[in-house]
Write an enzyme that holds these catalytic residues in place. Structure first.
Site, PDB file in Angstrom:
ATOM      1  N   HIS A  14       4.637 -48.919 -33.114  1.00 53.89           N
ATOM      2  CA  HIS A  14       5.408 -50.123 -33.448  1.00 53.89           C
ATOM      3  C   HIS A  14       6.203 -50.533 -32.221  1.00 53.89           C
ATOM      4  O   HIS A  14       6.999 -49.750 -31.696  1.00 53.89           O
ATOM      5  CB  HIS A  14       6.351 -49.876 -34.626  1.00 53.89           C
ATOM      6  CG  HIS A  14       7.093 -51.111 -35.053  1.00 53.89           C
ATOM      7  ND1 HIS A  14       6.636 -51.946 -36.052  1.00 53.89           N
ATOM      8  CD2 HIS A  14       8.242 -51.659 -34.599  1.00 53.89           C
ATOM      9  CE1 HIS A  14       7.466 -52.955 -36.202  1.00 53.89           C
ATOM     10  NE2 HIS A  14       8.465 -52.799 -35.324  1.00 53.89           N
ATOM     11  N   CYS A  15       5.982 -51.748 -31.757  1.00 51.04           N
ATOM     12  CA  CYS A  15       6.640 -52.229 -30.537  1.00 51.04           C
ATOM     13  C   CYS A  15       7.840 -53.090 -30.904  1.00 51.04           C
ATOM     14  O   CYS A  15       7.671 -54.179 -31.471  1.00 51.04           O
ATOM     15  CB  CYS A  15       5.647 -53.030 -29.689  1.00 51.04           C
ATOM     16  SG  CYS A  15       6.356 -53.625 -28.138  1.00 51.04           S
TER      17      CYS A  15
END
Length: 354
Positions: free
Chosen positions: A181-182
């Site tokens: 997850h960025c």
């Protein structure tokens, strides 16, 4: 007088009933027994089967910490996106207002054409891939009943998980071919936007390196102009000159720092792509490799098709012209497959002669 076997059994049964009735009178209150049963269940959940290891115990103990981090990251995602837009826009303002007039007045026509063409091409690639990476859905497994094969059941969603699918605590749902997850995208990196994420990192790194190298002499001149010298009086600069010098220093420091940090991340992801892995795949494959090594076996990644073929599959390259139209130019083509099933080799090995 003889004792028959039946009478002995009846005597034992009556004694057992009396013992149980006496023990029942000394039981703890119901609410206390419920708490005790719940605590036993928590302890037993840490060793529920033979697959339990230190990672399971660690995740169980630090679950509140992980939940807090996921909650904060979820709500600060928009802040990180705004920060990326603001910092990138500040560099563009400095480039157009401060650097472009200097380039037009001092460089030769050939160098001017090079800087204008390369700079705008790099800018278009950065903006396109960042927008696509942030707005494209990473891909989710179906929620309705289907006949698709799956490898496990998600303990959070209570839904079947296909191969390479993992649950994201921040998005609170399962992601196909999840990498991570960025927070800078406020989105997960998965099957359908992995290429956009890597291309953004690559072209942003190239842009930062380009600004750092081309602006090195300007940075040295600006830093020397603002440096205080106690032996000679400092030359008088106008407010405009001081702002130009500070802007150049700010641009060079920011692009150099981001270029180093993001460049290291880009190289790391390039290595993973060459191996046919995601960040989560690498962690799982490392544990599987150790487990099989203890049995004297060798682990082989089923999604590794060879370095060149891994890049072909990742970038969607099917013929020579795609290296230009799909890699060096903005392209919105989808990745191979649907992310639910994985063939042994989804494309021919000789797509491009080596």
């Amino acid at each position: 007088m003889r004792c028959s076997p039946g009478s002995v059994l009846n005597l034992l049964r009556s004694g057992r009933m009396r013992f149980c009735s006496r023990r029942g009178k000394s039981r703890l209150p119901l609410w206390l027994r419920k708490i005790w049963a719940y605590m036993r269940l928590l302890v037993q959940s840490l060793c529920f089967n033979t697959l339990t290891d230190s990672d399971v115990v660690f995740d169980s103990i630090f679950e509140p910490v992980f939940w807090t981090v996921d909650y904060v990251t979820r709500w600060f995602g928009l802040v990180f996106v705004c920060l990326v837009v603001i910092l990138t826009s500040s560099i563009l303002v400095i480039a157009y207002i401060v650097l472009l007039p200097l380039v037009l007045n001092t460089y030769s026509p050939a160098w001017i054409a090079w800087h204008i063409c390369y700079g705008h091409w790099n800018l278009i690639m950065i903006a396109f891939h960042y927008y696509k990476a942030a707005k494209t859905s990473p891909g989710y497994p179906p929620t309705e009943k289907n006949d698709r094969p799956f490898v496990s059941v998600c303990k959070k969603c209570i839904m079947p998980k296909p191969a390479r699918t993992h649950h994201c605590g921040i998005c609170n749902r399962c992601i196909l071919k999840m990498d991570h997850h960025c927070p800078w995208l406020n989105n997960c990196v998965g099957h359908f936007n992995h290429r956009y994420f890597f291309s953004f990192c690559l072209f942003m790194t190239l842009g930062c390196v380009y600004c750092s190298i081309s602006g090195r002499n300007l940075f040295l001149d600006a830093y020397s102009a603002l440096e205080t010298n106690f032996h000679t009086p400092a030359p008088s600069y106008t407010f405009k000159d001081r702002m130009i010098h500070k802007s150049i220093i700010y641009m060079w420091v920011l692009t150099s720092t981001v270029g180093v940090a993001l460049g290291a991340l880009t190289v790391w992801h390039a290595v993973l792509i060459s191996r046919g892995e995601t960040s989560i795949d690498r962690h799982i494959n490392k544990k599987e490799r150790r487990r099989l090594a203890a049995w004297g076996k060798v682990f082989k990644n089923p999604f590794n098709y060879g370095k060149l073929n891994n890049w072909k599959v990742f970038l969607g390259v099917e013929k020579r012209s795609h290296w230009v139209t799909r890699v060096l130019l903005p392209s919105g083509h989808p990745p191979y497959g649907d992310g639910l099933t994985w063939d042994i080799f989804p494309v021919r090995k000789d797509l491009i002669p080596v």
